[in-house]
Write a protein that holds these residues in place. Sequence first.
Motif, PDB file in Angstrom:
ATOM      1  N   ALA A   1      -5.398  20.472 -20.320  1.00  0.00           N
ATOM      2  CA  ALA A   1      -3.910  19.720 -20.821  1.00  0.00           C
ATOM      3  C   ALA A   1      -2.764  19.775 -20.235  1.00  0.00           C
ATOM      4  O   ALA A   1      -1.827  19.116 -20.951  1.00  0.00           O
ATOM      5  N   PHE A   2      -2.727  19.681 -18.686  1.00  0.00           N
ATOM      6  CA  PHE A   2      -1.579  18.995 -18.207  1.00  0.00           C
ATOM      7  C   PHE A   2      -2.368  17.128 -17.651  1.00  0.00           C
ATOM      8  O   PHE A   2      -1.327  16.363 -17.648  1.00  0.00           O
ATOM      9  N   GLN A   3      -3.466  16.776 -17.734  1.00  0.00           N
ATOM     10  CA  GLN A   3      -4.009  15.441 -17.645  1.00  0.00           C
ATOM     11  C   GLN A   3      -2.672  14.401 -18.900  1.00  0.00           C
ATOM     12  O   GLN A   3      -2.422  13.468 -18.455  1.00  0.00           O
ATOM     13  N   PRO A   4      -2.809  14.599 -20.461  1.00  0.00           N
ATOM     14  CA  PRO A   4      -1.203  13.533 -21.057  1.00  0.00           C
ATOM     15  C   PRO A   4      -0.265  13.659 -20.047  1.00  0.00           C
ATOM     16  O   PRO A   4      -0.339  12.644 -20.250  1.00  0.00           O
ATOM     17  N   LYS A   5       0.205  14.598 -19.638  1.00  0.00           N
ATOM     18  CA  LYS A   5       0.987  14.614 -18.828  1.00  0.00           C
ATOM     19  C   LYS A   5       1.805  13.698 -17.756  1.00  0.00           C
ATOM     20  O   LYS A   5       1.962  13.017 -17.337  1.00  0.00           O
ATOM     21  N   VAL A   6       0.326  13.306 -16.715  1.00  0.00           N
ATOM     22  CA  VAL A   6      -0.204  13.195 -15.205  1.00  0.00           C
ATOM     23  C   VAL A   6      -0.053  11.311 -15.702  1.00  0.00           C
ATOM     24  O   VAL A   6       0.408  10.357 -15.710  1.00  0.00           O
ATOM     25  N   LYS A   7      -0.863  11.274 -17.064  1.00  0.00           N
ATOM     26  CA  LYS A   7      -0.763   9.443 -17.600  1.00  0.00           C
ATOM     27  C   LYS A   7       0.900   9.107 -18.023  1.00  0.00           C
ATOM     28  O   LYS A   7       0.535   8.503 -17.598  1.00  0.00           O
ATOM     29  N   ALA A   8       1.464   9.921 -18.648  1.00  0.00           N
ATOM     30  CA  ALA A   8       2.577   9.777 -19.344  1.00  0.00           C
ATOM     31  C   ALA A   8       3.336   9.065 -17.911  1.00  0.00           C
ATOM     32  O   ALA A   8       4.466   8.030 -17.763  1.00  0.00           O
TER      33      ALA A   8
ATOM     34  N   GLU B   1       5.591  13.982  -8.857  1.00  0.00           N
ATOM     35  CA  GLU B   1       6.730  15.444  -8.921  1.00  0.00           C
ATOM     36  C   GLU B   1       7.629  15.404 -10.405  1.00  0.00           C
ATOM     37  O   GLU B   1       7.725  16.263 -10.992  1.00  0.00           O
ATOM     38  N   ASP B   2       7.402  13.376 -11.376  1.00  0.00           N
ATOM     39  CA  ASP B   2       7.492  13.891 -12.615  1.00  0.00           C
ATOM     40  C   ASP B   2       6.399  14.949 -13.949  1.00  0.00           C
ATOM     41  O   ASP B   2       7.834  15.321 -14.632  1.00  0.00           O
ATOM     42  N   ALA B   3       5.601  14.877 -13.344  1.00  0.00           N
ATOM     43  CA  ALA B   3       4.450  15.698 -14.230  1.00  0.00           C
ATOM     44  C   ALA B   3       4.394  17.174 -13.789  1.00  0.00           C
ATOM     45  O   ALA B   3       4.402  18.101 -14.824  1.00  0.00           O
ATOM     46  N   VAL B   4       4.765  17.284 -13.236  1.00  0.00           N
ATOM     47  CA  VAL B   4       4.979  19.285 -12.872  1.00  0.00           C
ATOM     48  C   VAL B   4       5.498  19.508 -13.414  1.00  0.00           C
ATOM     49  O   VAL B   4       5.198  20.690 -13.648  1.00  0.00           O
TER      50      VAL B   4
ATOM     51  N   ALA C   1       0.927  -1.305  -0.299  1.00  0.00           N
ATOM     52  CA  ALA C   1      -0.045  -0.310  -0.193  1.00  0.00           C
ATOM     53  C   ALA C   1       0.974   1.279  -0.255  1.00  0.00           C
ATOM     54  O   ALA C   1       0.852   2.239  -0.956  1.00  0.00           O
ATOM     55  N   ASP C   2       2.102   1.231   0.319  1.00  0.00           N
ATOM     56  CA  ASP C   2       2.956   2.546   0.675  1.00  0.00           C
ATOM     57  C   ASP C   2       3.360   2.776  -0.494  1.00  0.00           C
ATOM     58  O   ASP C   2       3.820   4.094  -1.245  1.00  0.00           O
ATOM     59  N   GLN C   3       3.384   1.389  -1.205  1.00  0.00           N
ATOM     60  CA  GLN C   3       4.626   1.672  -2.154  1.00  0.00           C
ATOM     61  C   GLN C   3       3.965   2.802  -3.321  1.00  0.00           C
ATOM     62  O   GLN C   3       3.481   2.700  -4.225  1.00  0.00           O
ATOM     63  N   GLY C   4       2.188   1.490  -2.997  1.00  0.00           N
ATOM     64  CA  GLY C   4       1.050   2.528  -3.887  1.00  0.00           C
ATOM     65  C   GLY C   4       1.154   4.001  -3.816  1.00  0.00           C
ATOM     66  O   GLY C   4       1.579   4.758  -5.226  1.00  0.00           O
ATOM     67  N   VAL C   5       1.152   4.432  -3.156  1.00  0.00           N
ATOM     68  CA  VAL C   5       0.929   6.114  -2.144  1.00  0.00           C
ATOM     69  C   VAL C   5       2.059   6.312  -3.343  1.00  0.00           C
ATOM     70  O   VAL C   5       2.362   7.846  -3.487  1.00  0.00           O
ATOM     71  N   LYS C   6       3.189   5.960  -2.667  1.00  0.00           N
ATOM     72  CA  LYS C   6       4.596   6.747  -3.263  1.00  0.00           C
ATOM     73  C   LYS C   6       4.913   6.755  -4.420  1.00  0.00           C
ATOM     74  O   LYS C   6       5.241   8.010  -4.977  1.00  0.00           O
ATOM     75  N   LEU C   7       4.483   6.466  -5.013  1.00  0.00           N
ATOM     76  CA  LEU C   7       4.284   5.908  -6.807  1.00  0.00           C
ATOM     77  C   LEU C   7       3.601   7.503  -7.403  1.00  0.00           C
ATOM     78  O   LEU C   7       3.687   7.655  -8.888  1.00  0.00           O
ATOM     79  N   LEU C   8       2.413   7.115  -6.959  1.00  0.00           N
ATOM     80  CA  LEU C   8       1.339   8.326  -7.507  1.00  0.00           C
ATOM     81  C   LEU C   8       2.479   9.181  -6.589  1.00  0.00           C
ATOM     82  O   LEU C   8       1.667   9.962  -7.795  1.00  0.00           O
ATOM     83  N   ASN C   9       2.960  10.023  -5.554  1.00  0.00           N
ATOM     84  CA  ASN C   9       3.514  11.007  -6.017  1.00  0.00           C
ATOM     85  C   ASN C   9       4.585  11.732  -6.713  1.00  0.00           C
ATOM     86  O   ASN C   9       5.225  12.259  -6.786  1.00  0.00           O
ATOM     87  N   ARG C  10       5.357   9.776  -7.138  1.00  0.00           N
ATOM     88  CA  ARG C  10       6.162   9.964  -8.183  1.00  0.00           C
ATOM     89  C   ARG C  10       5.801  10.371  -9.216  1.00  0.00           C
ATOM     90  O   ARG C  10       6.623  10.988  -9.828  1.00  0.00           O
ATOM     91  N   ALA C  11       4.055   9.858  -9.452  1.00  0.00           N
ATOM     92  CA  ALA C  11       4.143  10.350 -10.757  1.00  0.00           C
ATOM     93  C   ALA C  11       3.687  12.153 -11.141  1.00  0.00           C
ATOM     94  O   ALA C  11       3.940  12.704 -12.125  1.00  0.00           O
TER      95      ALA C  11
ATOM     96  N   LEU D   1       2.284   8.407 -14.901  1.00  0.00           N
ATOM     97  CA  LEU D   1       1.807   7.004 -13.957  1.00  0.00           C
ATOM     98  C   LEU D   1       2.424   6.593 -14.858  1.00  0.00           C
ATOM     99  O   LEU D   1       2.941   4.490 -14.831  1.00  0.00           O
ATOM    100  N   GLY D   2       2.753   6.198 -16.065  1.00  0.00           N
ATOM    101  CA  GLY D   2       3.459   4.969 -16.439  1.00  0.00           C
ATOM    102  C   GLY D   2       5.165   4.889 -16.835  1.00  0.00           C
ATOM    103  O   GLY D   2       5.247   3.764 -16.617  1.00  0.00           O
ATOM    104  N   LYS D   3       5.476   5.721 -16.509  1.00  0.00           N
ATOM    105  CA  LYS D   3       6.513   5.997 -16.315  1.00  0.00           C
ATOM    106  C   LYS D   3       7.059   5.392 -14.910  1.00  0.00           C
ATOM    107  O   LYS D   3       8.561   5.182 -15.786  1.00  0.00           O
ATOM    108  N   VAL D   4       6.733   6.035 -14.671  1.00  0.00           N
ATOM    109  CA  VAL D   4       6.949   5.251 -12.684  1.00  0.00           C
ATOM    110  C   VAL D   4       6.950   4.096 -12.346  1.00  0.00           C
ATOM    111  O   VAL D   4       6.800   3.168 -11.615  1.00  0.00           O
ATOM    112  N   GLY D   5       6.183   3.417 -13.773  1.00  0.00           N
ATOM    113  CA  GLY D   5       5.463   2.159 -12.621  1.00  0.00           C
ATOM    114  C   GLY D   5       3.921   2.161 -12.105  1.00  0.00           C
ATOM    115  O   GLY D   5       4.225   1.077 -12.006  1.00  0.00           O
ATOM    116  N   ALA D   6       3.327   3.616 -11.891  1.00  0.00           N
ATOM    117  CA  ALA D   6       2.386   3.802 -10.832  1.00  0.00           C
ATOM    118  C   ALA D   6       0.969   3.177 -11.590  1.00  0.00           C
ATOM    119  O   ALA D   6       0.448   2.398 -10.961  1.00  0.00           O
TER     120      ALA D   6
END
Length: 262
Positions: free
Chosen positions: A180-187, A132-135, A120-130, A189-194
């Motif tokens: 405008a931002f949603q496609p960046k986040v989608k990419a 951090e990458d997209a922002v 569960a912690d890994q799942g939350v961590k990856l949401l934040n990593r996504a 999420l895939g990039k960090v494996g979330a």
Amino acid sequence: MKKTILLTSVLLFSVSTNAQIFEAIKSSVKDQLKKPTTTTTKTNSTTPANSSSPVNLGSLTSTQISSGLKEALNLGVNEGVKKLGVTDGFLKNEAVKILMPEKLKKIDTTLRTLGMGSLADQGVKLLNRAAEDAVVEAAPIFTKAITSMTITDAKNILLGSDNAATSYLQGKTQSQLFNAFQPKVKASLGKVGADKVWTNLISKYNTLTGQAVSTDLNEYVTNETINGVFKMVAEKESGIRNNSVMRTTSLLQKVFGAQDGK
């Protein structure tokens, strides 16, 4: 005989005098009755309390104020993105950290009950990593929205609350920023494996419980990332309003200096 005549004269004079006095009093009373009656009404005059005089914005025009507000917003975006777009920029900042989606909190509870809290912690961590990458892609999107935004009530926004300009920006641009931002986040999420981790998490939960839980992580993380940026912008705006040292340009000094006495 003389005494009698004298006494009689005195009495006659007294009667005559009293009659004249009586007639004078009677005439005076009649005159008073003929006059209209006037009533004096006592009025309580209330002096209004001295209200504080409005802030004098001097020669500032709406265009100048609008430019100053936009400059403050752009500073907030650029500085906020720099702080958020690094490792742990979201995860270790409690003000913007992305938590387990409300719809999936029962997954978190179940996994921890089964001794799978690390998953569960890994799942939350990856949401934040996504996030951090997209922002890092957010700055030009926000800047474009700020530049194209028309501020119709610049003076009241300047004299408003500590985050009045940020709230105005959010209200005017939230939907276009999301699109405008949603496609960046989608990419991201895939990039960090979330996306894979969460697909696995939800699948395991549904198998264990016999339920069919699902959620749109892309939509959720997009909204949370945008809200995180807005929180950073609001923090910067408040600083500029309340601390003259943070007014690093002549325009910011002129515009926000005018609201110091509000």
